[in-house]
Design a protein around this motif. Sequence first.
Motif, short mmCIF file in Angstrom:
data_model
loop_
_atom_site.label_atom_id
_atom_site.label_comp_id
_atom_site.label_asym_id
_atom_site.label_seq_id
_atom_site.Cartn_x
_atom_site.Cartn_y
_atom_site.Cartn_z
N GLY A 8 2.19 6.00 -9.94
CA GLY A 8 1.36 7.06 -10.49
C GLY A 8 1.12 8.12 -9.43
N LEU A 9 -0.03 8.79 -9.51
CA LEU A 9 -0.29 9.94 -8.64
C LEU A 9 -1.37 9.70 -7.59
N VAL A 10 -2.33 8.81 -7.86
CA VAL A 10 -3.53 8.70 -7.02
C VAL A 10 -3.23 8.00 -5.70
N THR A 11 -3.69 8.60 -4.60
CA THR A 11 -3.49 8.03 -3.27
C THR A 11 -4.80 8.00 -2.51
N SER B 24 -6.22 9.94 6.10
CA SER B 24 -5.90 10.20 7.51
C SER B 24 -4.45 10.63 7.68
N GLU B 25 -3.63 10.45 6.63
CA GLU B 25 -2.24 10.90 6.65
C GLU B 25 -2.06 12.18 5.83
N TRP B 26 -3.16 12.85 5.52
CA TRP B 26 -3.15 14.10 4.75
C TRP B 26 -2.57 13.88 3.35
N PHE B 27 -2.84 12.71 2.79
CA PHE B 27 -2.26 12.37 1.50
C PHE B 27 -3.23 11.49 0.71
N GLY B 28 -4.45 12.01 0.51
CA GLY B 28 -5.44 11.30 -0.29
C GLY B 28 -5.91 12.19 -1.43
N THR B 29 -6.16 11.61 -2.58
CA THR B 29 -6.57 12.38 -3.75
C THR B 29 -8.03 12.80 -3.60
N LEU B 30 -8.25 14.09 -3.34
CA LEU B 30 -9.61 14.63 -3.20
C LEU B 30 -10.22 14.94 -4.55
N TRP B 31 -9.41 15.36 -5.50
CA TRP B 31 -9.88 15.56 -6.87
C TRP B 31 -8.68 15.64 -7.79
N SER B 32 -8.95 15.47 -9.06
CA SER B 32 -7.96 15.77 -10.09
C SER B 32 -8.69 16.43 -11.25
N MET B 33 -7.94 17.17 -12.05
CA MET B 33 -8.58 17.88 -13.15
C MET B 33 -7.57 18.18 -14.24
N TYR B 34 -8.09 18.39 -15.44
CA TYR B 34 -7.23 18.76 -16.56
C TYR B 34 -8.02 19.64 -17.51
N ALA B 35 -7.31 20.31 -18.40
CA ALA B 35 -7.97 21.19 -19.36
C ALA B 35 -7.10 21.36 -20.59
N LEU C 154 -12.91 22.92 -17.86
CA LEU C 154 -12.19 22.00 -17.00
C LEU C 154 -12.86 20.64 -17.02
N LYS C 155 -12.08 19.58 -16.99
CA LYS C 155 -12.61 18.24 -16.74
C LYS C 155 -12.17 17.86 -15.33
N VAL C 156 -13.15 17.63 -14.46
CA VAL C 156 -12.88 17.43 -13.03
C VAL C 156 -13.41 16.07 -12.59
N CYS C 157 -12.59 15.35 -11.82
CA CYS C 157 -13.03 14.11 -11.18
C CYS C 157 -13.07 14.36 -9.68
N PHE C 158 -14.25 14.23 -9.07
CA PHE C 158 -14.40 14.33 -7.63
C PHE C 158 -14.00 12.99 -7.01
N GLY C 159 -13.05 13.03 -6.07
CA GLY C 159 -12.57 11.80 -5.46
C GLY C 159 -11.45 11.17 -6.26
N PRO C 160 -10.90 10.06 -5.78
CA PRO C 160 -9.78 9.41 -6.47
C PRO C 160 -10.21 8.88 -7.84
N PRO C 161 -9.51 9.26 -8.92
CA PRO C 161 -9.94 8.86 -10.26
C PRO C 161 -9.60 7.43 -10.64
N ASP C 162 -8.91 6.70 -9.77
CA ASP C 162 -8.61 5.30 -10.09
C ASP C 162 -9.77 4.38 -9.72
N LEU C 163 -10.83 4.93 -9.12
CA LEU C 163 -11.97 4.12 -8.70
C LEU C 163 -13.04 4.07 -9.79
N THR C 164 -13.59 2.90 -10.02
CA THR C 164 -14.69 2.75 -10.97
C THR C 164 -15.87 3.61 -10.53
N GLY C 165 -16.40 4.39 -11.45
CA GLY C 165 -17.53 5.25 -11.13
C GLY C 165 -17.15 6.70 -10.88
#
Length: 364
Positions: free
Chosen positions: A292-295, A299-310, A317-328
């Motif tokens: 999938g997409l979420v990382t 520290s390797e400049w490859f972490g999901t800071l946010w995702s969004m769709y519309a 916009l529907k925005v998720c702050f932080g990696p969206p694979d995490l509960t909460g």
Amino acid sequence: MNHTYTYHVVEGNARSVGKKEAQLLKQTKPDNIPFFTSLFEGKKERFTEAEALFRMNETWCPGLNDEIEGFAEELGVSPESVVWYTATIPRSSNCSQFAILPDRSAAGTVICGRSYEWSLEDELTLRTIRIKGRYAHTGFSVFVFGRLDGLNEAGLWVSMTAGNPGPNLPQNRGFRFWALVRTILDRAATVKEAVEIASSFPLAFEVTLLTADKSGHAALIEKGPDYQSIARADSGVLFSTNHFTLPGVRERQPEIHRHSQLRSQYLAGALARGGLSSESAERILRAPFPDGLVTHYFSEWFGTLWSMYADLSTGALKVCFGPPDLTGNEYRAFSPSDPAGTQSFPVEIPEATAPAGTWVLIPR
């Protein structure tokens, strides 16, 4: 580790908006003021180019100088010392984006999505700006005034993925991509207008822009300092990760990162069927890498800071702050019409190490 995202909504004329942005910085992140008002990477020679930089900014990003002047005035510094004028970055971001056009969506509307991967050295600020004479828009900021993505009140979506698989960025005279994204959000209501702005814009970056409008048009723009290729579409899907795919520019990249290929293959499969919906977009964005997409490799400049769709027909916009694979970590709705004010969102962001082979360069 806990991090705080900020959502800031301001309105007024350009100068007053700049002052309000500076006031927010003083209230929420005063320790960052020296960064935003100092010479980035020690580029003292840029002071001598101030007049030329101002002219270039006014030509290609009309009205932005006024915002920066208000920002500088509020902080008690000269406009030319604001980091916008000297900014560069050490390496490209690693992101994904897609557009689902009406014939592929269950409701016959346009649905766009993006996942933004970078390090925690980020503003973590979502902004809605309403300035008379420009389209109001909502999007994530870089160097306060630039945009990484967004949706404007006309229903135009813009997002980006870096197109350069290597660490070296072009050093020609031009703007980084965030100036182009901001200008499109400010000035364009249709894909046609967005393409016109992008085509002549002087860029010192290699980027893939995805733009779509609520009328059912979309375009993928793969652009560098002196070249570009554009794919327009009124049906099907468009998507990109971190390598060029269009004829005329893909040949410039004989090798690509394995992580970019894997995410591209995932999107191709996930978007292949019809009857897609906003719920489909969210499922696509929540799936973890490498399937999938979420990382989580910040520290390797490859972490999901946010995702969004519309769904562009809704104007939100529907925005998720932080990696969206995490509960909460849930998706929240934001809009260019939201009331003025500031909100904060604490988010837990765990760190992980990328699996072996993630950064391998593979021949095309």
